[in-house]
Design an enzyme around this catalytic site. Sequence first.
Site, PDB file in Angstrom:
ATOM      1  N   ALA A  58       0.832  -1.205   0.000  1.00  0.00           N
ATOM      2  CA  ALA A  58       0.000   0.000   0.000  1.00  0.00           C
ATOM      3  C   ALA A  58       0.865   1.253   0.000  1.00  0.00           C
ATOM      4  CB  ALA A  58      -0.898   0.000   1.221  1.00  0.00           C
ATOM      5  N   ASP A  61      -0.024   3.243  -4.858  1.00  0.00           N
ATOM      6  CA  ASP A  61      -1.216   3.619  -5.640  1.00  0.00           C
ATOM      7  C   ASP A  61      -2.320   3.979  -4.654  1.00  0.00           C
ATOM      8  OD1 ASP A  61      -3.190   3.952  -7.495  1.00  0.00           O
ATOM      9  OD2 ASP A  61      -3.357   1.828  -8.039  1.00  0.00           O
ATOM     10  N   ASN A 107       8.984   8.679   4.861  1.00  0.00           N
ATOM     11  CA  ASN A 107       7.807   9.433   4.418  1.00  0.00           C
ATOM     12  C   ASN A 107       6.978   9.874   5.611  1.00  0.00           C
ATOM     13  OD1 ASN A 107       4.784   8.318   4.341  1.00  0.00           O
ATOM     14  ND2 ASN A 107       6.148   6.537   4.372  1.00  0.00           N
ATOM     15  N   MET A 109       3.781  11.289   4.613  1.00  0.00           N
ATOM     16  CA  MET A 109       2.745  11.743   3.677  1.00  0.00           C
ATOM     17  C   MET A 109       1.480  12.143   4.434  1.00  0.00           C
ATOM     18  SD  MET A 109       4.444  11.291   0.877  1.00  0.00           S
ATOM     19  CE  MET A 109       3.288  11.510  -0.463  1.00  0.00           C
ATOM     20  N   GLY A 110       1.058  11.304   5.380  1.00  0.00           N
ATOM     21  CA  GLY A 110      -0.132  11.638   6.173  1.00  0.00           C
ATOM     22  C   GLY A 110      -1.447  11.317   5.467  1.00  0.00           C
ATOM     23  N   PHE A 111      -1.507  10.138   4.838  1.00  0.00           N
ATOM     24  CA  PHE A 111      -2.756   9.677   4.207  1.00  0.00           C
ATOM     25  C   PHE A 111      -3.295  10.687   3.194  1.00  0.00           C
ATOM     26  CE2 PHE A 111      -4.574   6.574   7.655  1.00  0.00           C
ATOM     27  CZ  PHE A 111      -3.607   5.649   7.315  1.00  0.00           C
ATOM     28  N   ASN A 136      -6.831  -1.012   0.863  1.00  0.00           N
ATOM     29  CA  ASN A 136      -6.337  -0.648   2.192  1.00  0.00           C
ATOM     30  C   ASN A 136      -7.093   0.597   2.655  1.00  0.00           C
ATOM     31  OD1 ASN A 136      -4.606   0.953   4.028  1.00  0.00           O
ATOM     32  ND2 ASN A 136      -3.089  -0.649   3.715  1.00  0.00           N
ATOM     33  N   ASN A 167      -5.676  -0.526   7.949  1.00  0.00           N
ATOM     34  CA  ASN A 167      -4.372   0.041   8.292  1.00  0.00           C
ATOM     35  C   ASN A 167      -4.481   0.919   9.532  1.00  0.00           C
ATOM     36  OD1 ASN A 167      -1.855   1.206   8.399  1.00  0.00           O
ATOM     37  ND2 ASN A 167      -2.251   2.631   6.720  1.00  0.00           N
ATOM     38  N   SER A 170      -0.051   3.451  10.363  1.00  0.00           N
ATOM     39  CA  SER A 170       0.707   4.571   9.798  1.00  0.00           C
ATOM     40  C   SER A 170       1.187   5.450  10.937  1.00  0.00           C
ATOM     41  CB  SER A 170      -0.154   5.392   8.855  1.00  0.00           C
ATOM     42  OG  SER A 170       0.484   6.630   8.608  1.00  0.00           O
ATOM     43  N   ASN A 172       2.025   8.455  10.582  1.00  0.00           N
ATOM     44  CA  ASN A 172       1.888   9.856  10.177  1.00  0.00           C
ATOM     45  C   ASN A 172       0.516  10.461  10.418  1.00  0.00           C
ATOM     46  OD1 ASN A 172       4.607   9.953   9.198  1.00  0.00           O
ATOM     47  ND2 ASN A 172       3.911   8.660   7.514  1.00  0.00           N
ATOM     48  N   THR A 173      -0.378   9.716  11.048  1.00  0.00           N
ATOM     49  CA  THR A 173      -1.651  10.271  11.494  1.00  0.00           C
ATOM     50  C   THR A 173      -1.640  10.174  13.016  1.00  0.00           C
ATOM     51  OG1 THR A 173      -2.807   9.615   9.469  1.00  0.00           O
ATOM     52  CG2 THR A 173      -4.172  10.002  11.408  1.00  0.00           C
ATOM     53  N   LYS A 210      -3.131  -4.504   9.142  1.00  0.00           N
ATOM     54  CA  LYS A 210      -1.729  -4.115   8.958  1.00  0.00           C
ATOM     55  C   LYS A 210      -1.181  -3.461  10.212  1.00  0.00           C
ATOM     56  CE  LYS A 210       1.402  -1.820   5.781  1.00  0.00           C
ATOM     57  NZ  LYS A 210       1.527  -1.266   4.435  1.00  0.00           N
ATOM     58  N   SER A 238       5.163  -5.579   8.063  1.00  0.00           N
ATOM     59  CA  SER A 238       4.649  -4.484   8.836  1.00  0.00           C
ATOM     60  C   SER A 238       4.650  -3.190   8.023  1.00  0.00           C
ATOM     61  CB  SER A 238       5.555  -4.271  10.063  1.00  0.00           C
ATOM     62  OG  SER A 238       6.806  -3.743   9.613  1.00  0.00           O
ATOM     63  N   ASN A 239       4.201  -2.157   8.686  1.00  0.00           N
ATOM     64  CA  ASN A 239       4.280  -0.796   8.148  1.00  0.00           C
ATOM     65  C   ASN A 239       5.702  -0.243   8.358  1.00  0.00           C
ATOM     66  OD1 ASN A 239       3.363   1.831   7.245  1.00  0.00           O
ATOM     67  ND2 ASN A 239       1.306   1.178   7.855  1.00  0.00           N
ATOM     68  N   GLY A 289      11.513  -3.845   3.704  1.00  0.00           N
ATOM     69  CA  GLY A 289      12.906  -4.056   3.323  1.00  0.00           C
ATOM     70  C   GLY A 289      13.153  -5.225   2.397  1.00  0.00           C
TER      71      GLY A 289
HETATM   72  C1  LIG Z   1       5.767   6.790   0.384  1.00  0.00           C
HETATM   73  C2  LIG Z   1       5.110   5.701   1.148  1.00  0.00           C
HETATM   74  C3  LIG Z   1       3.746   5.768   1.397  1.00  0.00           C
HETATM   75  C4  LIG Z   1       3.116   4.760   2.113  1.00  0.00           C
HETATM   76  N1  LIG Z   1       1.762   4.832   2.317  1.00  0.00           N
HETATM   77  C5  LIG Z   1       1.138   3.823   2.936  1.00  0.00           C
HETATM   78  C6  LIG Z   1      -0.274   3.847   3.100  1.00  0.00           C
HETATM   79  O1  LIG Z   1      -0.962   4.756   2.648  1.00  0.00           O
HETATM   80  N2  LIG Z   1      -0.858   2.813   3.748  1.00  0.00           N
HETATM   81  C7  LIG Z   1      -0.136   1.758   4.241  1.00  0.00           C
HETATM   82  O2  LIG Z   1      -0.730   0.839   4.817  1.00  0.00           O
HETATM   83  N3  LIG Z   1       1.198   1.707   4.094  1.00  0.00           N
HETATM   84  C8  LIG Z   1       1.849   2.710   3.458  1.00  0.00           C
HETATM   85  N4  LIG Z   1       3.202   2.640   3.296  1.00  0.00           N
HETATM   86  C9  LIG Z   1       3.975   1.517   3.890  1.00  0.00           C
HETATM   87  C10 LIG Z   1       4.281   0.416   2.888  1.00  0.00           C
HETATM   88  O3  LIG Z   1       3.105  -0.186   2.420  1.00  0.00           O
HETATM   89  C11 LIG Z   1       5.195  -0.651   3.531  1.00  0.00           C
HETATM   90  O4  LIG Z   1       4.496  -1.238   4.615  1.00  0.00           O
HETATM   91  C12 LIG Z   1       6.519  -0.087   4.026  1.00  0.00           C
HETATM   92  O5  LIG Z   1       7.017   0.879   3.139  1.00  0.00           O
HETATM   93  C13 LIG Z   1       7.578  -1.181   4.216  1.00  0.00           C
HETATM   94  O6  LIG Z   1       7.871  -1.825   3.018  1.00  0.00           O
HETATM   95  P1  LIG Z   1       9.148  -1.474   2.091  1.00  0.00           P
HETATM   96  O7  LIG Z   1      10.340  -1.476   2.991  1.00  0.00           O
HETATM   97  O8  LIG Z   1       9.178  -2.525   1.039  1.00  0.00           O
HETATM   98  O9  LIG Z   1       8.891  -0.103   1.536  1.00  0.00           O
HETATM   99  C14 LIG Z   1       3.864   3.658   2.593  1.00  0.00           C
HETATM  100  C15 LIG Z   1       5.249   3.599   2.339  1.00  0.00           C
HETATM  101  C16 LIG Z   1       5.867   4.594   1.631  1.00  0.00           C
HETATM  102  C17 LIG Z   1       7.354   4.501   1.372  1.00  0.00           C
END
Ligand SMILES: Cc1cc2nc3c(=O)[nH]c(=O)nc-3n(C[C@H](O)[C@H](O)[C@H](O)COP(=O)(O)O)c2cc1C
Length: 347
Positions: A58, A61, A107, A109-111, A136, A167, A170, A172-173, A210, A238-239, A289
């Site tokens: 997530a 997109d 990031n 971003m904050g949803f 999600n 989810n 996050s 960021n909220t 999540k 995880s997130n 990762g």
């Molecule tokens: C720019 C960015 C935006 C993300 N936005 C969301 C989100 O909206 N909802 C969510 O459940 N996870 C979000 N994630 C978390 C990812 O889905 C993932 O759990 C996390 O990045 C760890 O995986 P990775 O190390 O492969 O990036 C975001 C991650 C990144 C980098």
Amino acid sequence: MLYSLIRPALFRLDAESAHGLALKSLKLAGTTRAPASPAALSTRVAGIRFPNPVGMAAGFDKDGEVPDALLGLGFGFAEVGSITPLPQSGNPKPRLFRLVEDRAVINRMGFNNRGAQVALQGLAARKDRPGVVGINIGANKDAADRIADYATMARLMAPLATYLAVNISSPNTPGLRALQDESALTGLLDAVLEARGEVCGEGGPPVFLKVAPDLEPADIDAIARIAVEKRLGALIVSNTTISRPALNSAHRGETGGLSGAPLRDLAQQRLRDFRKATGGAVPLVGVGGIATAEDAWARIRAGASLVQVYSAMVYEGPGIARAICKGLEALMKRDGFASIAEAVGTE
Ligand SMILES: Cc1cc2nc3c(=O)[nH]c(=O)nc-3n(C[C@H](O)[C@H](O)[C@H](O)COP(=O)(O)O)c2cc1C
């Protein structure tokens, strides 16, 4: 190959503009047919057949604009979102940072997303297409009742989702992760399951939850117990993390969630923790990762039935799903497994 030529130009753009460009290119490329995955990689989780176990996580997109294009890149499933009931702009920019030397991303971003109504239009238009598309769901930052937001989202999205991902992790909220606490989590999941039932009756898509990697052992035990009790389809572990392992990049001091290579070991350990806490009674989706087939294989051997990738695509490019799938097939053969399911948790 091609991506290594494009990458320097892409990296001269700020990270959020580069992400916007990637989304635009996928939209322009349109929806090619998803490539056939090797039969050995096909796997069944929570009643869903996944052509391969490598998904897009997530956050890439957020508005559900390009799930089919992502499947066309060879991902076995695409998780869109997080989507909230109302549109929201998220935090002030800049809010997305590449940590190139660390192969990481921070990031906050904050949803940011265009809200449920916009996402619904796009997702409804692809409803009859094949392919596993998880939706999600999140809550608006200013919602008076966040649980009600999740229920609203479940009601709206359940008819269009192969699975729903709740989810609550996050960073960021503000206050969102408090929903991982035992009593709040029970209330939240009851509300989501009831909302799904209202629109889908006894059936409907399975609900995945999540979680954050920054959890204490007692939280892990409580979440695992609730997941079993509520018969969740899966836990996504995880997130991003708010912790900061040693980092080298200039952006290392930025506030937000850290993802990519420095998250790998922590996410792998949490996956193990949840495997132990659930005793294998709830499927796990390993994320954090993962960049190579070896990373994905280690996560599967530690207990993940599926894996997801985000940050590594920034560094490795759009061929990453195919590359991981190819490597996974070889690793399965090397270690004598005929299916992914057989290898889950055999670490
Ligand atoms: C720019 C960015 C935006 C993300 N936005 C969301 C989100 O909206 N909802 C969510 O459940 N996870 C979000 N994630 C978390 C990812 O889905 C993932 O759990 C996390 O990045 C760890 O995986 P990775 O190390 O492969 O990036 C975001 C991650 C990144 C980098």
